[in-house]
Design a protein around this motif. Sequence first.
Motif, mmCIF file in Angstrom:
data_model
loop_
_atom_site.group_PDB
_atom_site.id
_atom_site.type_symbol
_atom_site.label_atom_id
_atom_site.label_comp_id
_atom_site.label_asym_id
_atom_site.label_seq_id
_atom_site.Cartn_x
_atom_site.Cartn_y
_atom_site.Cartn_z
ATOM 1 N N ALA A 1 7.091 -47.610 112.332
ATOM 2 C CA ALA A 1 8.117 -48.577 111.949
ATOM 3 C C ALA A 1 8.322 -49.610 113.058
ATOM 4 O O ALA A 1 8.498 -50.812 112.785
ATOM 5 C CB ALA A 1 9.420 -47.855 111.635
ATOM 6 N N LEU A 2 8.291 -49.153 114.312
ATOM 7 C CA LEU A 2 8.396 -50.089 115.435
ATOM 8 C C LEU A 2 7.249 -51.090 115.391
ATOM 9 O O LEU A 2 7.446 -52.294 115.566
ATOM 10 C CB LEU A 2 8.345 -49.331 116.766
ATOM 11 C CG LEU A 2 9.612 -48.618 117.211
ATOM 12 C CD1 LEU A 2 9.354 -47.867 118.508
ATOM 13 C CD2 LEU A 2 10.740 -49.613 117.411
ATOM 14 N N ALA B 1 15.236 -52.387 115.134
ATOM 15 C CA ALA B 1 16.498 -51.674 115.375
ATOM 16 C C ALA B 1 16.669 -50.531 114.382
ATOM 17 O O ALA B 1 17.096 -49.431 114.753
ATOM 18 C CB ALA B 1 17.660 -52.652 115.267
ATOM 19 N N THR B 2 16.311 -50.771 113.098
ATOM 20 C CA THR B 2 16.420 -49.703 112.099
ATOM 21 C C THR B 2 15.516 -48.540 112.475
ATOM 22 O O THR B 2 15.896 -47.373 112.343
ATOM 23 C CB THR B 2 16.034 -50.223 110.711
ATOM 24 O OG1 THR B 2 16.716 -51.442 110.476
ATOM 25 C CG2 THR B 2 16.394 -49.229 109.634
ATOM 26 N N ALA B 3 14.299 -48.859 112.958
ATOM 27 C CA ALA B 3 13.343 -47.814 113.312
ATOM 28 C C ALA B 3 13.951 -46.860 114.331
ATOM 29 O O ALA B 3 13.850 -45.634 114.185
ATOM 30 C CB ALA B 3 12.069 -48.442 113.862
ATOM 31 N N ALA C 1 14.374 -44.817 104.901
ATOM 32 C CA ALA C 1 15.370 -44.789 105.979
ATOM 33 C C ALA C 1 16.775 -44.962 105.394
ATOM 34 O O ALA C 1 17.709 -44.258 105.781
ATOM 35 C CB ALA C 1 15.079 -45.891 106.993
ATOM 36 N N GLY C 2 16.910 -45.883 104.419
ATOM 37 C CA GLY C 2 18.209 -46.091 103.787
ATOM 38 C C GLY C 2 18.685 -44.842 103.059
ATOM 39 O O GLY C 2 19.843 -44.436 103.180
ATOM 40 N N THR C 3 17.760 -44.191 102.319
ATOM 41 C CA THR C 3 18.143 -42.975 101.607
ATOM 42 C C THR C 3 18.586 -41.895 102.592
ATOM 43 O O THR C 3 19.566 -41.187 102.353
ATOM 44 C CB THR C 3 16.964 -42.466 100.766
ATOM 45 O OG1 THR C 3 16.510 -43.542 99.952
ATOM 46 C CG2 THR C 3 17.376 -41.314 99.882
ATOM 47 N N ALA D 1 15.681 -56.362 105.156
ATOM 48 C CA ALA D 1 15.875 -55.798 106.488
ATOM 49 C C ALA D 1 17.333 -55.416 106.692
ATOM 50 O O ALA D 1 17.646 -54.326 107.161
ATOM 51 C CB ALA D 1 15.418 -56.802 107.546
ATOM 52 N N VAL D 2 18.242 -56.322 106.320
ATOM 53 C CA VAL D 2 19.658 -56.075 106.574
ATOM 54 C C VAL D 2 20.231 -55.100 105.554
ATOM 55 O O VAL D 2 21.001 -54.203 105.894
ATOM 56 C CB VAL D 2 20.435 -57.403 106.549
ATOM 57 C CG1 VAL D 2 21.909 -57.147 106.674
ATOM 58 C CG2 VAL D 2 19.966 -58.296 107.664
#
Lengths: 256, 143, 86
Positions: A116-117, A142-144, B71-73, C62-63
């Motif tokens: 993901a990065l 950032a999410t990663a 990731a959201g789940t 993304a957001v």
Amino acid sequence: MTRRARLWVLTAGLLGTAALFAAACLRMPPFGGTWHPYGDRAVQAALLQRTANTVSSVNFDQRAFDTLGEESILFAAVLGTVVLLRRTSGERRVTPQPASVPPAVRRYAIAVLPLALLIGLYVVAHGQLSPGGGFQGGVVVATALHLLYVGVDYRALERVRPVGLYELADGVGEGAYVVLGAAGLLAGSAYLANILPLGTFNTLSSGGTVPLLNAAVGMEVASAVVVLLARFLAQALEIVDEKEEGRERGERRKRE
Amino acid sequence: MNGWLVAAAVLVVAGLGPSLWGAARGGAGRRVVAQNAATLLLCLVFLLLAQGYGRPSYVDLALVTSVLGPAGTLVFVRLLGDEIDAPPPGLRLLTPLVAVGTPATLVPLCIATGPGRALLKLLVVGALLVAGGLVTSRALRHA
Amino acid sequence: MREALDDALVVASLLFVAAAATAAVLTRDPARQAVVLSLLGLGLALLFTVLQAPDVALSQLAVGSAVTPLMILLTVREVRRRKRRE
């Protein structure tokens, strides 16, 4: 204000908006037509600057100054969050309880994190060529990192996330954009002018300053989102009221 | 006649529509299952649109969805944990959806793409979708 | 034919966005609303893509897919904890 007066203000506002909206709709060009005066000029300018992704050319070259404003809005918003969500007097920091996560989820999070990065950095680096750029890629990066919180444990996230360092990176990213703009002035041109060699069309090194500005924005956005989420996580998991903590401890003792 | 776009439109109407219905009503578990199905379906729609519009760069949308969707789940599973009734209704539909939908979309796309970097990207998206789908259904079952 | 197909995709995406936005408004519990909002985000990303604006779609994805739900759910958790205390 009384309820009646508020309703009147609301009605006036709604009617005004409706009138302006209707007036604007009547003068709109038809949907999906072939006449795009701004689009045609933007594409032409993007091709001259050898930037394959016209949107990036508009954002980071033709109207790079607007993007500086947008970047600063995010910077200011995160700064505001940091000030508002700080630990105040009468609040204490506690260690959050570890969560139990199925082993498959843990393995997935650890395996997907580097990928993901990489995808995030790929999106940042290819902003001048394909859809994406600093903002989108920065948020993916950032999410990663937060896969560690949702897939492993909060303490695993804390280990790769020294917040101070990310706060610094946030400022450096913002500053880099401003400095890159000033480089245009030093080169004898305008602020944020594209002064670097433009490279070969449709290659990674094309677009002059566009990839550099994308990198600066990517760094700023990734760090900003990490800092922002760090504040939210700390409030929800770590920071407790001293009174509340006392009561919780009392309840636990009673149960035992 | 562009078969890819027809397939994308069918997936939007017959896949994303029901997912929204699932996410808009009922308990938290059912809603999260529907959200997970929607990210998977949207990722497939992006792949079909990229091929249908003849714009290989749109595959990046699918690439990002295949990482951020699961990731959201997992965010929902982690923070709604105690509200999700185990196993949530509709969960048993998820694994067949991943197991059938992903290859049914990706195999024709891979054949149409032919060998090269684009194929590699498609295979990465496919692997991420399958892994993400299986792991999120595991996480939902143990929520 | 191709134009009709493009239009059909735009109309389907618009309807999806309208339905998701209505569902988000009608859901009163903030935690469950976050799930519907996530679907609204996916719908918007689809709409931007069929309108040939993939850069905007990527920003929305993304957001909207993980960061916004995380922020909403953490806030909900904190607010609920404070309410319990009072």
